[in-house]
Write an enzyme that holds these catalytic residues in place. Structure first.
Site, short mmCIF file in Angstrom:
data_model
loop_
_atom_site.label_atom_id
_atom_site.label_comp_id
_atom_site.label_asym_id
_atom_site.label_seq_id
_atom_site.Cartn_x
_atom_site.Cartn_y
_atom_site.Cartn_z
N PRO A 71 -29.29 22.02 24.21
CA PRO A 71 -29.55 23.16 23.32
C PRO A 71 -30.07 22.64 21.98
CG PRO A 71 -27.20 22.67 23.37
CD PRO A 71 -27.84 21.71 24.31
N CYS B 65 -23.77 18.22 16.53
CA CYS B 65 -23.57 18.53 15.12
C CYS B 65 -24.06 19.95 14.82
CB CYS B 65 -24.30 17.54 14.21
SG CYS B 65 -26.11 17.70 14.27
N ASP C 182 -29.75 17.87 18.92
CA ASP C 182 -28.89 18.48 19.93
C ASP C 182 -27.75 19.20 19.20
OD1 ASP C 182 -27.07 19.08 21.94
OD2 ASP C 182 -27.38 17.19 23.02
N HIS C 183 -27.72 20.52 19.33
CA HIS C 183 -26.73 21.30 18.58
C HIS C 183 -25.30 21.06 19.07
CE1 HIS C 183 -26.29 24.06 15.36
NE2 HIS C 183 -27.46 24.68 15.54
N ARG C 184 -25.14 20.37 20.19
CA ARG C 184 -23.79 20.05 20.66
C ARG C 184 -23.15 18.95 19.84
NH1 ARG C 184 -25.13 18.74 26.81
NH2 ARG C 184 -26.74 17.55 25.66
#
Length: 454
Positions: free
Chosen positions: A251, A428, A424-426
């Site tokens: 994501p 941070c 990658d929003h996972r």
């Protein structure tokens, strides 16, 4: 008595399962020596010359140039002529059903395991370390012999090598692989073992010269009424798979900022005017990247989806996107965080030239933890790059061009660059990504910031 041995496409390492024949280096009827390269193949990661572990006469080739073969598929057959009373050892079993009429089977003599007709530096499944139970003769001279039990070989033979690349590295360095202790599974010799042995025996060595440029094979296109169909294979296929996986699993989000690069360009000009090796702009951007990652270590990481954990990596292995005649590749600069600007410039230059010559090895293209993408060389300002899976972030740099800019309260023409950052929003949130990008922009605008914060 002569016998025909079948050489199959070996395991080329790095998890590769197939390769495309780019160029045959031998023809039917040619005499080949042990360890002589016989075919050049293209994998998803590199162009590789495959050496044959047998010496003799080529009797057949399997596959035309442009054909894609899986690992374990037959490449060619070699007629090996025996000398003396004992027959040579059959190093690899001939494929089922592939024999010509008149072929026969016989047992291998244990005393012939050191025959000079076979490689002492073996591929997995080939060479003098493991005699096989079956072989095929050129012609039948009597009734077919009943296969005899083959004794289990002891561990006195050479240790198997997992890749032809390792064999070539050892051969170019004059290293006897039988003197190298393998650190891989069951004693397999890896690239790192050979490099360590060469460094121990001779000290630092210059890189081997890159092979001559080879025109890449043009994929065979099938034309139908619906249009032209070009198979996704080789580098193009690997890129498609990796980018699709990145889009599916990660994501991602992107932020960007314009920065005044005038001072950075002036600093580089001053460095190069002082004498010594020239410093590239990419090297300065890489130095900024690695220091930014030291401040925001969560971005130098990967996500273990099975364990649902973020793995923060201790070292920065910096990949950089490079467009080549074979397609997009991402060579990796090892331990970029410990390198100087001069060292980075030298390594960028070496890897770029190797990419142009299609001489990058799988080791040059794997193990990256963060990617720097300088798409400004294509004359564009911005982009939303796709993360290089399984990494967690990528910094994109656009072209640096003169633009109107407010400098010290007045309108001036400055050298402006657009920086884009995909993450990658996972691993941070936006605050971390924004902090990273802002620090990079501050260092671009005022290189002295780097001196103050390192």
């Amino acid at each position: 008595m002569a016998q025909v041995l079948e050489f199959k496409l070996p395991d080329l390492g790095e998890g590769l399962t197939e390769a495309e024949i780019v160029r045959w280096l031998v023809a039917v009827g040619d005499v080949v020596a042990v360890d002589q390269p016989v075919v050049e193949v293209e994998t998803a990661k590199a162009m590789v010359e495959v050496p044959c572990p047998y010496g003799g006469v080529v009797t057949a080739r399997y596959g035309e140039e442009g054909t894609e073969l899986p690992v374990g598929a037959p490449l060619l057959t070699v007629a090996v002529g025996g000398t003396g009373e004992a027959d040579p050892v059959a190093v690899s079993a001939v494929a089922e059903g592939a024999g010509a009429s008149g072929s026969s089977e016989s047992a291998a003599s244990p005393e012939s395991a050191v025959s000079s007709e076979y490689s002492g530096n073996v591929l997995v499944g080939y060479g003098t370390a493991g005699p096989a139970a079956r072989r095929r003769r050129v012609r039948q001279t009597g009734p077919a012999a009943t296969p005899a039990p083959v004794p289990v070989p002891t561990h006195q033979g050479p240790v198997p090598v997992i890749s032809p690349l390792v064999r070539k590295l050892a051969r170019d360095g004059g290293l006897d692989l039988r003197q190298v202790r393998g650190s891989g599974p069951e004693g397999l010799i890896l690239r790192a073992d050979v490099e360590l042995a060469l460094a121990t025996d001779r000290g630092p060595q210059d890189a081997s010269p890159a092979p001559a440029p080879v025109a890449p094979a043009v994929p065979t296109a099938s034309v139908t009424s619906a249009g032209e169909r070009v198979p996704l294979r080789g580098v193009r296929g690997a890129v498609a798979d990796k980018l699709s996986r990145s889009r599916t699993e990660i994501p991602d989000a992107t932020c960007w900022v314009d920065a005044d690069a005038t001072e950075l360009m002036a600093a580089r000009a001053a460095m190069n005017a002082a004498g010594g090796p020239k410093i590239s702009l990419l090297a300065l951007l890489a130095r900024i990247c690695v220091h930014a990652l030291a401040r925001f270590p969560e971005l130098n990481s990967t996500v273990d989806t099975a364990a649902r954990e973020v793995v923060r990596l201790p070292d920065v292995h910096l990949g950089f996107a490079a467009q080549t005649p074979r397609g997009l590749v991402v060579p990796v600069v090892r331990n970029a965080g410990t390198r100087t600007a001069e060292s980075l410039t030298e390594e960028f230059g070496r890897l770029t030239e190797a990419a142009r010559q299609s001489a990058l090895t799988p080791a040059d293209l794997t193990g990256g933890t963060f990617t720097l993408n300088n798409y400004g060389v294509f004359g564009v300002d911005g982009s939303t790059p796709i993360i290089n899976h399984p990494e967690a972030a990528m910094l994109g740099v656009g072209r640096i061009i003169p633009k109107p800019w407010v400098h010290r309260g007045e309108l001036a023409v400055r050298q402006v660059v657009q920086l884009s950052f995909t993450f990658d929003h996972r691993v941070c949130d936006g605050g971390t990504a924004g902090g990273f990008l802002r620090y990079v922009a501050d260092c671009v605008e005022q290189p002295a910031v780097l001196l103050r914060t390192v």
